[in-house]
Write a protein that holds these residues in place. Structure first.
Motif, PDB file in Angstrom:
ATOM      1  N   LEU A  13       0.834  -1.204   0.000  1.00 10.60           N
ATOM      2  CA  LEU A  13       0.000   0.000   0.000  1.00 10.60           C
ATOM      3  C   LEU A  13       0.870   1.256   0.000  1.00 10.60           C
ATOM      4  N   ILE A  20       2.112   6.882  -6.683  1.00  6.54           N
ATOM      5  CA  ILE A  20       1.140   7.903  -7.093  1.00  6.54           C
ATOM      6  C   ILE A  20       1.666   9.304  -6.780  1.00  6.54           C
ATOM      7  N   ILE A 252      -7.372   9.664 -11.905  1.00  6.39           N
ATOM      8  CA  ILE A 252      -7.858   9.576 -10.525  1.00  6.39           C
ATOM      9  C   ILE A 252      -9.247  10.192 -10.418  1.00  6.39           C
ATOM     10  N   GLN A 259     -16.258   5.482  -8.567  1.00  8.56           N
ATOM     11  CA  GLN A 259     -16.534   4.989  -7.206  1.00  8.56           C
ATOM     12  C   GLN A 259     -17.791   5.632  -6.632  1.00  8.56           C
TER      13      GLN A 259
ATOM     14  N   LEU B 102     -10.295   1.507   1.994  1.00  8.98           N
ATOM     15  CA  LEU B 102      -9.121   2.354   1.753  1.00  8.98           C
ATOM     16  C   LEU B 102      -8.145   1.668   0.786  1.00  8.98           C
ATOM     17  N   ILE B 103      -7.791   0.426   1.123  1.00 11.18           N
ATOM     18  CA  ILE B 103      -6.747  -0.255   0.349  1.00 11.18           C
ATOM     19  C   ILE B 103      -7.213  -0.524  -1.084  1.00 11.18           C
ATOM     20  N   GLY B 105      -9.475   1.068  -2.680  1.00  7.49           N
ATOM     21  CA  GLY B 105      -9.602   2.354  -3.360  1.00  7.49           C
ATOM     22  C   GLY B 105      -8.263   2.813  -3.925  1.00  7.49           C
ATOM     23  N   VAL B 106      -7.217   2.729  -3.086  1.00  8.10           N
ATOM     24  CA  VAL B 106      -5.885   3.135  -3.546  1.00  8.10           C
ATOM     25  C   VAL B 106      -5.444   2.278  -4.733  1.00  8.10           C
ATOM     26  N   PHE B 107      -5.682   0.973  -4.624  1.00  9.88           N
ATOM     27  CA  PHE B 107      -5.272   0.087  -5.718  1.00  9.88           C
ATOM     28  C   PHE B 107      -6.033   0.415  -7.000  1.00  9.88           C
ATOM     29  N   GLU B 108      -7.297   0.813  -6.844  1.00 14.95           N
ATOM     30  CA  GLU B 108      -8.053   1.155  -8.043  1.00 14.95           C
ATOM     31  C   GLU B 108      -7.449   2.389  -8.723  1.00 14.95           C
ATOM     32  N   TYR B 109      -7.042   3.347  -7.902  1.00 12.79           N
ATOM     33  CA  TYR B 109      -6.386   4.519  -8.483  1.00 12.79           C
ATOM     34  C   TYR B 109      -5.112   4.121  -9.214  1.00 12.79           C
ATOM     35  N   VAL B 110      -4.327   3.226  -8.590  1.00 16.35           N
ATOM     36  CA  VAL B 110      -3.073   2.812  -9.232  1.00 16.35           C
ATOM     37  C   VAL B 110      -3.361   2.124 -10.559  1.00 16.35           C
TER      38      VAL B 110
END
Lengths: 267, 288
Positions: A13, A20, A252, A259, B102-103, B105-110
């Motif tokens: 993570l 990013i 993003i 989302q 959270l996790i 979501g971040v991975f989706e952005y990546v």
């Protein structure tokens, strides 16, 4: 055991967050430079702005949008509403298969079919047709699920009210519009970030004027990043940094909208 | 009148669907027909190890590139597989709802970062670090493998997480009730989720094998068989990306490049078909 799993997950993570941030932060100040969005690049891309790349990308996306919406939507409608079971399975697995073909192969197809056989050359129209060939199966693959999810009773209810095929279909589309919108945004996002097919079929590294016809070549954001990093020196890199930051921010934004839409759909 | 409208509508949607099917056959046809010249003229020479397309007597051997592609893909998919499973299991078995959101979501952005930007990242940030660490070139196997992992990990994680979530609660509860520890329960769940995970791994493999921009930018581009992690390499797709822009249309070189594309297409189709077959077979095996 739990701690090993947790540690690995958080390491990944943090790594992803670093990636990013390191992409967005170094370039973000250039986005506020006067003229970054409105000027042509100057003195071998060490000065000026990215105006032609932005226009190129926007034009490309607009054309992809125009081509993908009708074809993708009608194809999806045929698969879910009209085809018999076997035929729809065949078509759906065809779309699935096309979805897994590497994008550079689409580029080759576009080069040989649109650029050479149809004679469009290296141009905006070749690039957008190539991108659409790639984007339509992606759209269909995702959209089919949303149309399938419309409950049977709803369809039957509309038919019982005396609606014809066309009206029934309209109703189905209306009731799955959030899902279709999500799919469309994701499809455009994917086409926007794709580089290899455009590199082969429609992009030039430097254009002194904006494309005026469909058969003109274009500059786009992703191919400009590639061209700057590979061919030009340190002095031009700030422009690539700015563009990378811009593209990633746009993606993003796109995923945030998706989302939100998803949450909205789930109530 | 109403009838005619309905038939018209039906034929329009039918045409749209058929166009998609036609596109697939078009792709196969065009790639094959353009590579025919190279197949006829170079024959088995296509599988030798030397690739010198612009020499006086040009050579079109793709063996080294093919092997490099395969090695890079196998190694990277292995790393992505191991890390992906661990993260997916953590999310599925231990993480609470906030953490998951959270996790993921971040991975989706990546997963939304364009591959050309990841290639840029590899050149501007990872390569200088590698040079500082003592590698003799910053653009190498390791760099490419790292950036490809960043590209495909989010994908692997979300697919395996989804298939773990689909495992019926009764299965894990049954395992718990006969006294299994958390770890053994995970093994059971993994087994049940296997079709989904196989599908994820194969897709990751397919994506890495066909990814062009990253290997074009950070793999280094030298046509030598990889011997260490820090050797520069050139996979098949990198050759396509770098040479297609300058090649004369319908020349032998052009045709040889199309042969590479055709090979990529065939390999990708085989993997897809195999995946479908394996997934269905495993599903039947598990669910009886």
């Amino acid at each position: 055991m739990k701690w090993v799993f947790r540690f690995t997950t958080y390491c990944i993570l943090v790594l992803m967050l670093i990636v990013i941030l390191l992409i967005i932060l170094p370039g973000i100040r250039f986005l506020f430079r006067p003229g970054f969005f409105t000027q042509f690049p100057k003195s071998s891309m060490t000065d000026g702005g990215i105006f032609p790349s932005i226009v190129g990308s926007l034009l490309l996306m607009a054309l992809v949008f125009i081509i993908v919406i009708p074809l993708g939507l009608l194809g999806t409608i045929f698969i879910t509403e009209f085809a018999n079971k076997n035929f729809s399975i065949v078509l759906q697995s065809l779309a699935g298969t096309m979805n897994s073909i590497p994008s550079v192969v689409y580029g080759l197809f576009g080069l040989s079919f649109f650029c050479v056989s149809l004679g469009f050359g290296t141009s905006l129209i070749s690039a957008s047709l190539t991108l659409s060939t790639m984007a339509i199966p992606f759209f269909i693959n995702n959209a089919v699920e949303f149309l399938r999810a419309v409950p049977r009773e709803l369809r039957e209810g509309v038919i019982a009210l005396g609606a014809n095929r066309f009206e029934t279909t309209l109703m189905v589309i209306k009731s799955s519009k959030n899902g279709l919108l999500t799919t469309l945004i994701l499809t455009l996002g994917r086409a926007f970030s794709e580089t290899a097919p455009i590199l082969i079929t429609g992009a030039v590294f430097y254009a002194t004027k904006l494309p005026t016809r469909l058969t003109d070549p274009v500059m786009t954001l992703p191919t400009s990043i590639y061209a700057i990093v590979m061919n030009l020196g340190e002095k031009s890199q700030w422009m690539a940094k700015g563009m990378a930051s811009l593209m990633t921010s746009i993606m993003i934004l796109i995923y945030s909208i998706v989302q939100i839409l998803r949450r909205h759909k789930n109530g | 009148m109403k009838k005619i409208g309905e038939i018209l509508f039906k034929s329009i949607v039918f045409t749209a669907a058929i166009l998609v099917a036609a596109a697939l056959f078009g792709i196969v046809f065009f790639l094959f027909s353009e590579s025919l010249r190279a197949i006829k003229e170079v024959k088995w020479g296509l599988f030798t190890s030397e690739w010198f397309p612009v020499w006086e007597t040009p050579e079109f051997g793709i063996r080294t590139m093919l092997l490099n592609s395969i090695i890079l893909t196998l190694w990277t998919s292995f790393i992505v597989f191991v890390i992906g499973i661990v993260v997916a299991l953590y999310l599925h078995s231990y993480a609470n709802k906030k953490e998951k959101e959270l996790i993921l979501g971040v991975f989706e952005y990546v997963s939304g970062i364009p591959s050309v930007v990841l290639g840029f990242f590899g050149i501007v940030i990872v390569a200088p670090l590698l040079l500082k660490a003592g590698a003799w070139t910053g653009q190498n196997f390791f760099n490419a493998s790292f950036m490809l992992s960043v590209l495909t990990l989010p994908f692997m994680i979300s697919l395996s997480y989804q298939s773990l979530e689909k495992v019926p609660k009764e299965i894990s509860q049954a395992a718990f009730s006969i006294g299994a520890k958390q770890f053994s329960v995970m093994v059971v769940e993994l087994k049940y989720a296997m079709p989904g995970i196989v599908n994820a791994v194969m897709s990751v493999f397919n994506r890495i094998f066909g990814e062009t921009m990253i290997v074009l930018m950070v793999a280094g581009g030298s046509n030598l068989l990889v011997k260490s992690f820090f050797d520069p390499i050139r996979p098949l797709t990198a050759t396509l990306g770098s040479e297609l822009g300058e090649v004369e249309v319908r020349s032998l070189h052009y045709s040889a490049l199309f042969f590479i594309g055709f090979l990529l297409l065939v390999i990708s189709l085989i993997i897809t078909i195999l995946t479908n077959y394996v997934v269905r077979w495993r599903e039947r095996w598990i669910r009886g």
